[in-house]
Design a protein around this motif. Structure first.
Motif, PDB file in Angstrom:
ATOM      1  N   VAL A 149      -2.029   5.861   8.419  1.00  0.00           N
ATOM      2  CA  VAL A 149      -0.769   5.566   7.734  1.00  0.00           C
ATOM      3  C   VAL A 149       0.310   5.379   8.794  1.00  0.00           C
ATOM      4  CG1 VAL A 149       0.930   6.377   6.051  1.00  0.00           C
ATOM      5  CG2 VAL A 149      -1.469   7.037   5.792  1.00  0.00           C
ATOM      6  N   MET A 186       2.336   8.231   2.172  1.00  0.00           N
ATOM      7  CA  MET A 186       3.276   7.336   2.866  1.00  0.00           C
ATOM      8  C   MET A 186       4.297   8.141   3.666  1.00  0.00           C
ATOM      9  SD  MET A 186       4.083   4.407   0.027  1.00  0.00           S
ATOM     10  CE  MET A 186       2.887   3.110  -0.354  1.00  0.00           C
ATOM     11  N   THR A 196       0.479  -2.565   2.110  1.00  0.00           N
ATOM     12  CA  THR A 196       1.630  -2.703   3.005  1.00  0.00           C
ATOM     13  C   THR A 196       2.892  -2.868   2.184  1.00  0.00           C
ATOM     14  OG1 THR A 196       0.238  -3.802   4.639  1.00  0.00           O
ATOM     15  CG2 THR A 196       2.615  -4.056   4.905  1.00  0.00           C
ATOM     16  N   LEU A 254       2.365   8.218  -2.601  1.00  0.00           N
ATOM     17  CA  LEU A 254       3.718   8.359  -2.049  1.00  0.00           C
ATOM     18  C   LEU A 254       3.749   9.453  -0.979  1.00  0.00           C
ATOM     19  CD1 LEU A 254       5.995   6.584  -3.082  1.00  0.00           C
ATOM     20  CD2 LEU A 254       6.840   8.482  -4.433  1.00  0.00           C
ATOM     21  N   ARG A 286       9.747  10.392   8.858  1.00  0.00           N
ATOM     22  CA  ARG A 286      10.026  10.845   7.488  1.00  0.00           C
ATOM     23  C   ARG A 286      11.516  11.069   7.231  1.00  0.00           C
ATOM     24  NH1 ARG A 286       7.506  16.298   6.700  1.00  0.00           N
ATOM     25  NH2 ARG A 286       5.657  15.161   7.294  1.00  0.00           N
ATOM     26  N   LEU A 296       4.534   4.560   9.172  1.00  0.00           N
ATOM     27  CA  LEU A 296       5.814   4.486   8.454  1.00  0.00           C
ATOM     28  C   LEU A 296       6.891   4.108   9.469  1.00  0.00           C
ATOM     29  CD1 LEU A 296       7.588   5.183   5.900  1.00  0.00           C
ATOM     30  CD2 LEU A 296       7.652   7.530   6.742  1.00  0.00           C
ATOM     31  N   PRO A 321       4.148   8.887  10.076  1.00  0.00           N
ATOM     32  CA  PRO A 321       5.064   9.346   9.023  1.00  0.00           C
ATOM     33  C   PRO A 321       5.778  10.644   9.396  1.00  0.00           C
ATOM     34  CG  PRO A 321       2.968   8.704   8.071  1.00  0.00           C
ATOM     35  CD  PRO A 321       2.784   8.673   9.561  1.00  0.00           C
ATOM     36  N   VAL A 373       5.786   0.331   5.574  1.00  0.00           N
ATOM     37  CA  VAL A 373       4.696   1.289   5.398  1.00  0.00           C
ATOM     38  C   VAL A 373       3.379   0.527   5.417  1.00  0.00           C
ATOM     39  CG1 VAL A 373       3.790   3.189   3.999  1.00  0.00           C
ATOM     40  CG2 VAL A 373       6.165   2.507   3.725  1.00  0.00           C
ATOM     41  N   THR A 374       2.409   1.045   6.142  1.00  0.00           N
ATOM     42  CA  THR A 374       1.075   0.435   6.138  1.00  0.00           C
ATOM     43  C   THR A 374       0.020   1.524   5.981  1.00  0.00           C
ATOM     44  OG1 THR A 374       1.926  -1.101   7.783  1.00  0.00           O
ATOM     45  CG2 THR A 374      -0.416  -1.182   7.364  1.00  0.00           C
ATOM     46  N   LEU A 375      -0.874   1.332   5.044  1.00  0.00           N
ATOM     47  CA  LEU A 375      -2.056   2.194   4.930  1.00  0.00           C
ATOM     48  C   LEU A 375      -3.277   1.332   5.202  1.00  0.00           C
ATOM     49  CD1 LEU A 375       0.073   3.679   2.940  1.00  0.00           C
ATOM     50  CD2 LEU A 375      -1.958   4.807   2.047  1.00  0.00           C
TER      51      LEU A 375
END
Ligand code: ADP
Ligand code: MG
Length: 258
Positions: free
Chosen positions: A63, A52, A28, A49, A74, A65, A70, A7-9
């Protein structure tokens, strides 16, 4: 532990209407991590969350994922929301609850394939809850329910498990069992949890994200020595006694440690 980002924001801002919930978030999660998200009530942990998972979209920033958006990835994430409503008056067995984790559509019942039933049984076994499979969900203890809900999140055979306060309202001995289970699951998957329990968390996780509108990452060794007090204040000194002063800005700085 690999360096693959799960996961990276990047530069993420998120507001509910006019109210900012998260600002300028960069963080991350790497493959194999066991991450705990900690922070005060209303600090934005659940929102982080949900971002993410793509259940909320940021007004600014990006974002990623599992290498994509995402929304696309998901279904490869097992998610336990903070307030999961399982109507106790509806006569669902443990099996029914776990099988719900196989569905991506709106119906909370079948039709299920043999592969769904196998995955649900495997998930229950992984959570030491296979013996409970025919029991009414409503008849279980708090700790048993959490195991079953973790199994429900596992039933989609995820690469990542994201659990929002999985140990809230459990007594300490049962909390320890849940953490031991999550630690074991972390041998084969990335785990991200939201938790209030800084002291216990520090024994199990390898990364800590502190969330209070801003997000900063801290070494596990830094908790509970300072973060506990910063977030939970003098009333939160269950394990810590500190007399030196920390400024709040410390948490808002780019305080990363690898
Ligand atoms: P935490 O999980 O850390 O307690 P949340 O992410 O739930 O925090 O909430 C962060 C902030 O956003 C809080 O001020 C909360 O009141 C607000 N908030 C959360 N969900 C909503 C919503 N659906 N609509 C408006 N405000 C919300
Ligand atoms: Mg929350």
């Amino acid at each position: 532990m690999s360096d693959n980002p799960v996961v990276t924001l990047r530069n993420v801002d998120f507001n509910y209407g006019a109210t900012p919930a998260l600002k300028n978030v960069d963080c991350t999660v790497h493959d194999g991590d066991f991450v705990s998200i900690i922070g005060p009530n209303g600090g934005g942990k659940s929102t982080l969350l949900r971002l993410m998972l793509g259940l909320e979209k940021p007004q600014r920033g990006e974002v990623r994922l599992l290498g994509t958006s995402p929304r696309r990835s998901r279904l490869r994430v097992g998610y336990m929301p903070q307030h999961l409503q399982i109507d106790a008056s509806f006569p669902m067995t443990v099996d029914d609850v776990v099988l719900m984790g196989r569905l991506s559509g709106p119906l909370p019942w079948g039709p299920y394939r043999a592969s769904d039933r196998t995955a649900a049984a495997d998930a229950l076994s992984a959570c030491d809850a296979i013996d409970l499979r025919d029991r009414p969900f409503a008849s279980l203890s708090g700790g048993q329910r959490q195991r079953v809900l973790i199994a429900r999140a596992l039933a989609c055979e995820p690469a990542v498990l994201m659990l929002d306060e999985p140990t809230a309202s459990l007594d300490p001995a049962v909390q320890d069992e849940v953490y031991a289970l999550l630690k074991r699951l972390n041998e084969t998957m990335t785990v991200v949890i939201v938790s209030h329990d800084v002291s216990v968390v520090s024994q199990h996780v390898n990364r800590v994200f502190c969330v209070n509108i801003h997000v900063s990452e801290h070494c596990v060794t830094e908790i509970p020595d300072e973060i506990s007090r910063l977030f939970y204040g003098p009333a939160g000194l269950r394990l810590v006694r500190h007399d030196h002063d920390h400024t709040h800005d410390h948490l808002h700085g780019a305080d990363h440690c690898e």
